[in-house]
Design a protein around this motif. Structure first.
Motif, short mmCIF file in Angstrom:
data_model
loop_
_atom_site.label_atom_id
_atom_site.label_comp_id
_atom_site.label_asym_id
_atom_site.label_seq_id
_atom_site.Cartn_x
_atom_site.Cartn_y
_atom_site.Cartn_z
N GLU A 89 2.92 -35.48 19.32
CA GLU A 89 2.86 -36.88 19.74
C GLU A 89 2.03 -37.05 21.01
OE1 GLU A 89 5.70 -40.49 21.34
OE2 GLU A 89 6.62 -38.99 20.04
N THR A 90 2.23 -36.17 21.97
CA THR A 90 1.49 -36.27 23.22
C THR A 90 -0.01 -36.15 22.96
OG1 THR A 90 3.37 -35.32 24.38
CG2 THR A 90 1.29 -35.37 25.57
N THR A 91 -0.39 -35.23 22.11
CA THR A 91 -1.80 -35.07 21.76
C THR A 91 -2.33 -36.33 21.08
OG1 THR A 91 -1.65 -32.67 21.61
CG2 THR A 91 -3.43 -33.73 20.36
N ALA A 92 -1.55 -36.91 20.18
CA ALA A 92 -2.00 -38.14 19.49
C ALA A 92 -2.21 -39.27 20.48
CB ALA A 92 -0.99 -38.53 18.43
N ARG A 93 -1.33 -39.40 21.44
CA ARG A 93 -1.47 -40.46 22.44
C ARG A 93 -2.73 -40.27 23.29
NH1 ARG A 93 3.37 -43.35 24.21
NH2 ARG A 93 5.09 -42.97 22.77
N VAL A 94 -2.94 -39.04 23.76
CA VAL A 94 -4.12 -38.76 24.57
C VAL A 94 -5.38 -38.92 23.73
CG1 VAL A 94 -5.33 -37.02 25.94
CG2 VAL A 94 -2.85 -37.27 26.16
N SER A 95 -5.34 -38.46 22.51
CA SER A 95 -6.47 -38.60 21.59
C SER A 95 -6.89 -40.06 21.46
CB SER A 95 -6.08 -38.04 20.22
OG SER A 95 -7.02 -38.39 19.24
N THR A 131 -10.26 -41.96 16.67
CA THR A 131 -9.43 -42.49 15.60
C THR A 131 -8.47 -41.37 15.23
OG1 THR A 131 -11.22 -43.89 14.80
CG2 THR A 131 -9.43 -43.42 13.25
N THR A 132 -7.18 -41.64 15.29
CA THR A 132 -6.19 -40.57 15.18
C THR A 132 -5.26 -40.80 14.00
OG1 THR A 132 -6.29 -40.34 17.58
CG2 THR A 132 -4.43 -39.30 16.45
N THR A 133 -5.08 -39.77 13.20
CA THR A 133 -4.14 -39.78 12.08
C THR A 133 -3.05 -38.77 12.39
OG1 THR A 133 -5.87 -40.40 10.51
CG2 THR A 133 -3.85 -39.45 9.60
N PHE A 134 -1.81 -39.20 12.27
CA PHE A 134 -0.65 -38.35 12.56
C PHE A 134 0.05 -38.06 11.24
CE2 PHE A 134 3.61 -37.32 14.08
CZ PHE A 134 3.36 -36.60 15.24
N VAL A 135 0.01 -36.81 10.81
CA VAL A 135 0.59 -36.44 9.51
C VAL A 135 2.00 -35.90 9.76
CG1 VAL A 135 0.24 -35.18 7.37
CG2 VAL A 135 -1.75 -35.88 8.73
N THR A 136 2.96 -36.81 9.78
CA THR A 136 4.32 -36.43 10.13
C THR A 136 4.87 -35.33 9.25
OG1 THR A 136 4.64 -38.74 10.74
CG2 THR A 136 6.61 -37.37 10.67
N LEU A 175 4.04 -44.36 17.58
CA LEU A 175 2.62 -44.11 17.35
C LEU A 175 1.94 -45.17 16.47
CD1 LEU A 175 2.53 -40.25 16.77
CD2 LEU A 175 1.86 -41.50 18.83
N ALA A 176 2.62 -45.58 15.41
CA ALA A 176 1.98 -46.41 14.39
C ALA A 176 1.48 -47.73 14.96
CB ALA A 176 2.94 -46.66 13.23
N GLY A 177 0.22 -48.01 14.72
CA GLY A 177 -0.36 -49.27 15.18
C GLY A 177 -0.68 -49.32 16.65
N ARG A 178 -0.32 -48.29 17.38
CA ARG A 178 -0.61 -48.23 18.81
C ARG A 178 -1.56 -47.09 19.13
NH1 ARG A 178 5.01 -49.19 18.46
NH2 ARG A 178 5.66 -51.14 19.43
N PHE A 179 -1.18 -45.90 18.69
CA PHE A 179 -1.96 -44.71 19.02
C PHE A 179 -2.55 -44.01 17.79
CE2 PHE A 179 1.27 -45.21 22.33
CZ PHE A 179 0.48 -45.21 23.47
N ALA A 180 -1.96 -44.23 16.63
CA ALA A 180 -2.39 -43.47 15.46
C ALA A 180 -2.02 -44.19 14.17
CB ALA A 180 -1.72 -42.09 15.47
N THR A 181 -2.65 -43.77 13.12
CA THR A 181 -2.21 -44.12 11.77
C THR A 181 -1.28 -43.01 11.32
OG1 THR A 181 -4.29 -45.24 11.26
CG2 THR A 181 -2.96 -44.48 9.39
N VAL A 182 -0.08 -43.37 10.91
CA VAL A 182 0.87 -42.38 10.41
C VAL A 182 0.62 -42.21 8.92
CG1 VAL A 182 3.31 -41.85 10.05
CG2 VAL A 182 2.55 -42.91 12.20
N ALA A 183 0.42 -40.97 8.49
CA ALA A 183 0.07 -40.71 7.09
C ALA A 183 0.91 -39.58 6.53
CB ALA A 183 -1.42 -40.33 7.00
#
Length: 197
Positions: free
Chosen positions: A119-125, A131-136, A178-186
């Motif tokens: 999560e911290t990496t996604a926020r900084v990214s 453009t950041t995708t977070f694959v939970t 994260l969703a809609g703020r820092f990343a797309t959750v996929a």
């Protein structure tokens, strides 16, 4: 837009901790490997990150031999590998320079722990303009003890404590944050589809 897949801290260190028995995604390697193959097939970067805490004597101290990838994960020749000492992958590595050199504009985040290094990496990214995708589904975490919990408790005591935050709540909170703020959750399937478009 060129992409990079980040595989963050999927390492033996975590399996040495008693809390690993309560990990949310013990099969994380099987979730990450299809993403690795998709990135390679698309000629995108796969970037491997491990966490190290030299001199601490613990499971993240490289002298103890656990700062190694979990079985089944293997960087290909020429893929970038980084050792970090902070929570996010940017602060203590030269990864941003390499991403810039390769013209990468999108990052796909996977790894251990969901709410911590991933999560911290996604926020900084996101803050850095990627453009950041977070694959939970391709992350993992463990229950988190309450901040006032006494140190040194057994796993059973941690899990029995009603103040312990369960993994489902951690994952849900991370996705909400994260969703809609820092990343797309996929999902893994959605991330794979994005490489096929």
């Amino acid at each position: 837009m060129k992409k990079a897949l980040l595989v963050i801290d999927v390492q033996e260190s975590f399996r040495q901790l008693p809390i690993w028995a309560a990990i949310s995604n013990p099969g994380i390697v099987d979730k990450i490997n299809p993403l690795v193959e998709a990135a390679r097939d698309a000629d995108d970067l796969v970037m491997w990150v491990r966490h190290s805490e030299p001199g601490t004597g613990g499971v993240f101290d490289p002298v103890n031999g656990f700062v190694e990838y979990l079985p089944g994960l293997r960087p290909a020749r020429g893929e970038y590998e980084f050792i970090k000492t902070s929570h996010n992958v940017f602060t203590t590595t030269n990864i941003q320079q390499i991403l810039t050199t390769h013209g990468v504009g999108e990052l796909v985040v996977t790894g251990i722990r969901t709410e911590q290094c991933c999560e911290t990496t996604a926020r900084v990214s996101s803050d850095l303009g990627y453009t950041t995708t977070f694959v939970t589904e391709a992350t993992a975490t463990n229950p988190v003890e309450h901040r006032d919990a006494p140190a040194g408790r057994s796993l059973d005591e941690i899990l029995a404590d009603p103040r312990t935050l369960p993994v489902a709540d951690i994952i849900e909170r991370t996705e909400y944050a994260l969703a809609g703020r820092f990343a797309t959750v996929a999902t893994v399937e959605e991330a794979l589809a994005s490489w096929q478009d």
